[in-house]
Design a protein around this motif. Structure first.
Motif, PDB file in Angstrom:
ATOM      1  N   GLU A 356     -38.661  -7.839 -45.903  1.00 25.74           N
ATOM      2  CA  GLU A 356     -37.546  -7.530 -46.791  1.00 25.74           C
ATOM      3  C   GLU A 356     -36.322  -7.150 -45.959  1.00 25.74           C
ATOM      4  N   PHE A 357     -35.244  -7.907 -46.120  1.00 20.23           N
ATOM      5  CA  PHE A 357     -33.987  -7.622 -45.438  1.00 20.23           C
ATOM      6  C   PHE A 357     -33.253  -6.491 -46.147  1.00 20.23           C
ATOM      7  N   ILE A 358     -32.632  -5.600 -45.376  1.00 20.09           N
ATOM      8  CA  ILE A 358     -31.593  -4.755 -45.932  1.00 20.09           C
ATOM      9  C   ILE A 358     -30.275  -5.511 -45.774  1.00 20.09           C
ATOM     10  N   LEU A 359     -29.365  -5.317 -46.713  1.00 21.07           N
ATOM     11  CA  LEU A 359     -28.105  -6.053 -46.664  1.00 21.07           C
ATOM     12  C   LEU A 359     -27.111  -5.288 -45.797  1.00 21.07           C
ATOM     13  N   ALA A 360     -27.194  -5.577 -44.500  1.00 24.07           N
ATOM     14  CA  ALA A 360     -26.315  -4.962 -43.503  1.00 24.07           C
ATOM     15  C   ALA A 360     -25.695  -6.077 -42.671  1.00 24.07           C
ATOM     16  N   PRO A 361     -24.797  -6.866 -43.277  1.00 29.88           N
ATOM     17  CA  PRO A 361     -24.219  -8.003 -42.556  1.00 29.88           C
ATOM     18  C   PRO A 361     -23.266  -7.554 -41.455  1.00 29.88           C
ATOM     19  N   SER A 362     -23.060  -8.435 -40.506  1.00 27.51           N
ATOM     20  CA  SER A 362     -22.151  -8.173 -39.389  1.00 27.51           C
ATOM     21  C   SER A 362     -21.171  -9.328 -39.250  1.00 27.51           C
ATOM     22  N   ALA A 363     -19.970  -9.006 -38.805  1.00 22.10           N
ATOM     23  CA  ALA A 363     -18.977 -10.021 -38.442  1.00 22.10           C
ATOM     24  C   ALA A 363     -18.477  -9.704 -37.043  1.00 22.10           C
ATOM     25  N   HIS A 364     -17.860 -10.694 -36.393  1.00 21.54           N
ATOM     26  CA  HIS A 364     -17.678 -10.588 -34.950  1.00 21.54           C
ATOM     27  C   HIS A 364     -16.329 -11.114 -34.477  1.00 21.54           C
ATOM     28  N   VAL A 365     -15.975 -10.665 -33.287  1.00 21.09           N
ATOM     29  CA  VAL A 365     -14.858 -11.226 -32.529  1.00 21.09           C
ATOM     30  C   VAL A 365     -15.450 -11.939 -31.324  1.00 21.09           C
ATOM     31  N   VAL A 366     -15.087 -13.197 -31.152  1.00 19.06           N
ATOM     32  CA  VAL A 366     -15.574 -14.016 -30.040  1.00 19.06           C
ATOM     33  C   VAL A 366     -14.368 -14.674 -29.377  1.00 19.06           C
ATOM     34  N   ALA A 367     -14.318 -14.598 -28.060  1.00 17.71           N
ATOM     35  CA  ALA A 367     -13.228 -15.220 -27.289  1.00 17.71           C
ATOM     36  C   ALA A 367     -11.859 -14.768 -27.783  1.00 17.71           C
ATOM     37  N   GLY A 368     -11.772 -13.496 -28.173  1.00 20.41           N
ATOM     38  CA  GLY A 368     -10.490 -12.918 -28.546  1.00 20.41           C
ATOM     39  C   GLY A 368     -10.041 -13.179 -29.963  1.00 20.41           C
ATOM     40  N   ARG A 369     -10.898 -13.811 -30.798  1.00 15.48           N
ATOM     41  CA  ARG A 369     -10.522 -14.130 -32.178  1.00 15.48           C
ATOM     42  C   ARG A 369     -11.666 -13.797 -33.128  1.00 15.48           C
ATOM     43  N   PRO A 370     -11.344 -13.434 -34.387  1.00 14.60           N
ATOM     44  CA  PRO A 370     -12.420 -13.305 -35.374  1.00 14.60           C
ATOM     45  C   PRO A 370     -13.203 -14.607 -35.458  1.00 14.60           C
ATOM     46  N   ALA A 371     -14.518 -14.508 -35.365  1.00 10.49           N
ATOM     47  CA  ALA A 371     -15.373 -15.692 -35.267  1.00 10.49           C
ATOM     48  C   ALA A 371     -15.733 -16.229 -36.643  1.00 10.49           C
ATOM     49  N   GLN A 420      -4.228  -5.377 -31.830  1.00 10.45           N
ATOM     50  CA  GLN A 420      -3.242  -6.327 -31.322  1.00 10.45           C
ATOM     51  C   GLN A 420      -1.882  -6.197 -31.994  1.00 10.45           C
ATOM     52  N   GLY A 421      -1.706  -5.186 -32.840  1.00  7.38           N
ATOM     53  CA  GLY A 421      -0.460  -5.059 -33.581  1.00  7.38           C
ATOM     54  C   GLY A 421       0.553  -4.164 -32.898  1.00  7.38           C
ATOM     55  N   ALA A 422       1.679  -3.982 -33.566  1.00  8.62           N
ATOM     56  CA  ALA A 422       2.756  -3.088 -33.124  1.00  8.62           C
ATOM     57  C   ALA A 422       3.214  -3.393 -31.701  1.00  8.62           C
ATOM     58  N   GLY A 423       3.226  -4.676 -31.361  1.00 12.08           N
ATOM     59  CA  GLY A 423       3.763  -5.078 -30.072  1.00 12.08           C
ATOM     60  C   GLY A 423       2.892  -4.784 -28.876  1.00 12.08           C
ATOM     61  N   ARG A 424       1.617  -4.490 -29.095  1.00 11.13           N
ATOM     62  CA  ARG A 424       0.734  -4.249 -27.955  1.00 11.13           C
ATOM     63  C   ARG A 424      -0.578  -4.989 -28.154  1.00 11.13           C
ATOM     64  N   ASP A 425      -1.248  -5.242 -27.048  1.00 11.65           N
ATOM     65  CA  ASP A 425      -2.524  -5.951 -27.069  1.00 11.65           C
ATOM     66  C   ASP A 425      -3.493  -5.172 -26.189  1.00 11.65           C
ATOM     67  N   LEU A 426      -4.494  -4.551 -26.816  1.00 11.19           N
ATOM     68  CA  LEU A 426      -5.455  -3.736 -26.075  1.00 11.19           C
ATOM     69  C   LEU A 426      -6.583  -4.562 -25.471  1.00 11.19           C
ATOM     70  N   GLY A 427      -6.543  -5.880 -25.660  1.00 10.59           N
ATOM     71  CA  GLY A 427      -7.565  -6.724 -25.042  1.00 10.59           C
ATOM     72  C   GLY A 427      -8.884  -6.700 -25.778  1.00 10.59           C
ATOM     73  N   PHE A 428      -8.851  -6.969 -27.095  1.00 11.39           N
ATOM     74  CA  PHE A 428     -10.080  -7.029 -27.891  1.00 11.39           C
ATOM     75  C   PHE A 428     -10.602  -8.460 -27.823  1.00 11.39           C
ATOM     76  N   VAL A 429     -11.526  -8.726 -26.905  1.00  8.26           N
ATOM     77  CA  VAL A 429     -11.990 -10.091 -26.696  1.00  8.26           C
ATOM     78  C   VAL A 429     -13.393 -10.342 -27.253  1.00  8.26           C
ATOM     79  N   LYS A 430     -14.167  -9.279 -27.493  1.00  5.61           N
ATOM     80  CA  LYS A 430     -15.511  -9.502 -28.034  1.00  5.61           C
ATOM     81  C   LYS A 430     -16.002  -8.240 -28.729  1.00  5.61           C
TER      82      LYS A 430
END
Length: 565
Positions: A356-371, A420-430
Motif C-alpha cells: 500500500e502506497f502512501i500518497l507522498a509524491p515528489s517533484a524535482h529540479v534537474v540540470a537547473g530546471r524544474p523537471a 533565482q528571483g530578485a536579480g540573483r541566482d543562488l545556483g539551484f541545479v538539482k
C-alpha cells in the motif's frame, strides 16, 4: 588485521562489515590541509570557492563529467552509520553505497571516482565508464582520502587518481564534476583540482553554497517556537486555519529572505545549537502546545532536520503526553542537529497487490530546471525505499488527481523561482521536494491538504529512477509509454552485484529490468520498467520478492520477513 573501533557516547563499538574504514579528518586537520594545498584556512577556502566553483546543471551525457560519489558530512553520513551500530542494527554503509551507486549517473566516457569492490563491480557493469580508483579505504569519506593523497605528493608528482582528474580537466575544461553535496572538504578538494588544472573556474553539478548550507533542511519550512509566538493565535474556533498557517510562514527566515509562501504543514523548528536538555524540553513542549491550541491537533511527528533515510522519525506522538515529549527532547540532545515537530499526517493511500502506497509524491529540479513528471515514493514505515516515475497523464492511476499533481509541481517551481528571483541566482541545479497529500484532522477537519514535507536540495534517489527511465527508453526504442520504478533492497551477505544481476532474469517484451547497485550485506538498488507506472511498481516489488525467496536478499516488502545475517 587489527580490529577497528569507533566511540559513540562513551561506548567503544566494533567497526565491522564496512567497505571503508572509520578514519576522518578532524576540523583542525582540514584547516591544515587547506593551508597546505591552497595557502589559506577553511574560511578563506570557502570564500574562494564561492568565486571559483560554478554551480552548473547539465543533463547526463551533455558535457564530459567526473562523477565523485563521496558521502557528505553535510548529511552526517558517518554519524548515521555509527548510530545504527550503537543500536545493534545493520548500518547502511553510506560511503560504500554512495560511491558504488553514483557510477550509474555517469555517461559513456565519463570518469567515475571511487573505492572498494562494490564500486569496481559497478564500473565493470557499466561497460563504458572510465573508473578512477582510489586505493586508500582507511578514510570513511572519499573526499578525505583524496585530500590526504593531495597533501602527500607535490603537484609535479601527483598520485595516479589525482593526475587522471587533473589531466581530464586540462584536456576538457568544460567538464562538470557531479557530487552528492558540496561540503567544506569537497569544496577544498575541488578548488585545489581547479587550480592544479589551471582553470579559471570549475563547473560543479551541485547547488550553490547558500542553498546547501542554509536551506537544505526541514527547518526551512517551519518557524521556530519563538518566531511562532510573534503571530497571534486564532481569534475564533471557526477561523480558517490556513490563514494562521500562512501567517506563521511569513515569520520564517525563508519568507523574510525571499517573500515566497511555500505550501507547508503545521509545525515548528526546534533549535539544538546552544540548547541544554531543559531548554530543548521547553521547546518541544511549547511546539506541542501550539499544535494543540492553535490547530486542534492530537498527534505529532518528530523529525531530524537533516535526516538521510527517515529511520529516526517518530510518528504518532501524543501531543498531550509530557513524558513522551520529554523523551523526544532527550533524543534531540544525542546529536548536534536541529529537529522539527510537525503534525502527524493521515496520508491518502493507494494499494497494489502486496503493498500500500502512501500518497507522498515528489517533484524535482534537474540540470537547473524544474523537471518533467514526478515520483511516488515506496516507503517502509517512515524510511524511503524507492521511487515510481509518474506524470500528469498517469498520476490518477495512484489516486492522485491531475490538479493535485500540478500543485506539487507548482510548489517546486515556486521554490526554484525563489532561489533565482530578485536579480540573483543562488545556483539551484538539482534537488527534490517531498509532499504530503493528506488529512490532518483538528481544525482542518476532513479536507485534504497538499504540502511540502521534506526538502532534498542535493543529489537524491529520484535521480536514479530518472536515469533508469532514460536507459529503459533507449533499450525499448521508444520515448512514450515507458515508465520506471526503482527499489532499495537489502542484499544477503554474499549477494554482490554480479550475483544480483544473475538473479534478475529477463524481462517481458515490453519491459526492462536491471540490478543497479549492490553492497553485499548492506544496500542495493534494482529497477523495473513497464508501459504503465503502476505496472512498473508491481513488477519491481515482485522482483524484490522473487530475489528474497531465492535467498539473494534479506528482506522484501511483500514478504515482510527478515533473514538473519
Amino acid at each position: 588485521m587489527q580490529e577497528q573501533t569507533v566511540v559513540h557516547r562513551g561506548r567503544t563499538l566494533a567497526w565491522e562489515g564496512f567497505c571503508m574504514g572509520p578514519g576522518l579528518l578532524s576540523r583542525a586537520e582540514l584547516e591544515d590541509v587547506s593551508r597546505r594545498l591552497l595557502g589559506v584556512g577553511l574560511a578563506g577556502a570557502e570564500a574562494a570557492a564561492d568565486v571559483e566553483l560554478r554551480p552548473f546543471g547539465a543533463e547526463r551525457g551533455q558535457v564530459p563529467a567526473i562523477v565523485l560519489g563521496t558521502a557528505s558530512t553535510l548529511k552526517g553520513c558517518f554519524e548515521a552509520d555509527v548510530a545504527q551500530l550503537a543500536l545493534g542494527r545493520s548500518p547502511d554503509d553510506f560511503s560504500a553505497y554512495m560511491e558504488a551507486r553514483s557510477v550509474y549517473l555517469a555517461a559513456p566516457g565519463d570518469l567515475a571516482v571511487g573505492r572498494g569492490e562494490p564500486w569496481r563491480q559497478a564500473v565493470a557493469a557499466s561497460g563504458k565508464v572510465v573508473g578512477v580508483e582510489v586505493a586508500d579505504t582507511s578514510y570513511y569519506y572519499l573526499s578525505h582520502a583524496l585530500l590526504a593523497l593531495a597533501v602527500a605528493a607535490p603537484t609535479e608528482r601527483l598520485a595516479t587518481p589525482l593526475d587522471v582528474l587533473v589531466r581530464q580537466l586540462r584536456a576538457a575544461p568544460e567538464t562538470v564534476v557531479r557530487l552528492f553535496a558540496a561540503d567544506t572538504e569537497t569544496r577544498v578538494l575541488l578548488l585545489w583540482l581547479k587550480r592544479a588544472a589551471g582553470l579559471t573556474e570549475l563547473r560543479v553539478d551541485a547547488n550553490g553554497p547558500e542553498i546547501a548550507a542554509r536551506w537544505n533542511r526541514k527547518t526551512t519550512l517551519y518557524p521556530t517556537v519563538e518566531e511562532a509566538f510573534e503571530v497571534p493565535g486564532p481569534r475564533a474556533a471557526d477561523d480558517d486555519p490556513r490563514l494562521l498557517l500562512d501567517a506563521e510562514a511569513e515569520v520564517t527566515p525563508f519568507h523574510r529572505e525571499f517573500g515566497v509562501l511555500l505550501p507547508r504543514l503545521p509545525g515548528y523548528s526546534l533549535t539544538r545549537r546552544g540548547s541544554d536538555e531543559a531548554s530543548m524540553r521547553d521547546q518541544v513542549r511549547s511546539a506541542a502546545r501550539l499544535l494543540r491550541e492553535r490547530y486542534g491537533l492530537e498527534l505529532g511527528c518528530f523529525k531530524p532536520a537533516e535526516e538521510l533515510t527517515g529511520s529516526r522519525i517518530r510518528m504518532g506522538v501524543p501531543l498531550d503526553d509530557v513524558a513522551a515529549l520529554d523523551a523526544l527532547a532527550r533524543q534531540a540532545m544525542e546529536t548536534e542537529e536541529d529537529y522539527v515537530l510537525e503534525v502527524h499526517t493521515h496520508y491518502g493511500r493507494h494499494r497494489v497487490p502486496g503493498y500500500e502506497f502512501i500518497l507522498a509524491p515528489s517533484a524535482h529540479v534537474v540540470a537547473g530546471r524544474p523537471a518533467e513528471g514526478g515520483t511516488v515514493q515506496i516507503t517502509r514505515g517512515s524510511v524511503w525505499e524507492g521511487s515510481v516515475y509518474v506524470d500528469e497523464d498517469t498520476c490518477a492511476r495512484f489516486d492522485i488527481a491531475p490538479a493535485d499533481f500540478r500543485a506539487v509541481r507548482e510548489g517546486v517551481a515556486a521554490l526554484h523561482g525563489a532561489f533565482q528571483g530578485a536579480g540573483r541566482d543562488l545556483g539551484f541545479v538539482k534537488g527534490g521536494v517531498d509532499f504530503a497529500l493528506a488529512r490532518l484532522g483538528g481544525r482542518f477537519g476532513d479536507r485534504q491538504v497538499i504540502a511540502m514535507q521534506d526538502l532534498n536540495l542535493s543529489s537524491n534517489g529520484a535521480e536514479y529512477v530518472r536515469a533508469f527511465l532514460t536507459e529503459a527508453r533507449e533499450v525499448l526504442g521508444r520515448e512514450q509509454g515507458v515508465y520506471a520504478a526503482t527499489k532499495v533492497v537489502r542484499p544477503a551477505a554474499e549477494t554482490d552485484l554480479k550475483r544480483l544481476e544473475d538473479g534478475i532474469g529477463q524481462p517481458g517484451p515490453e519491459g526492462h529490468v536491471r540490478a543497479i547497485t549492490s553492497v553485499a550485506g548492506r544496500w542495493g538498488l534494482i529497477g523495473a520498467a513497464a508501459p504503465c507506472p503502476r505496472q512498473a511498481a508491481q513488477e519491481v516489488l515482485e522482483l524484490e520478492q522473487r530475489l528474497h525467496r531465492a535467498g539473494l536478499l534479506r528482506t522484501s516488502l511483500r514478504d515482510e520477513s527478515v533473514q538473519p545475517g
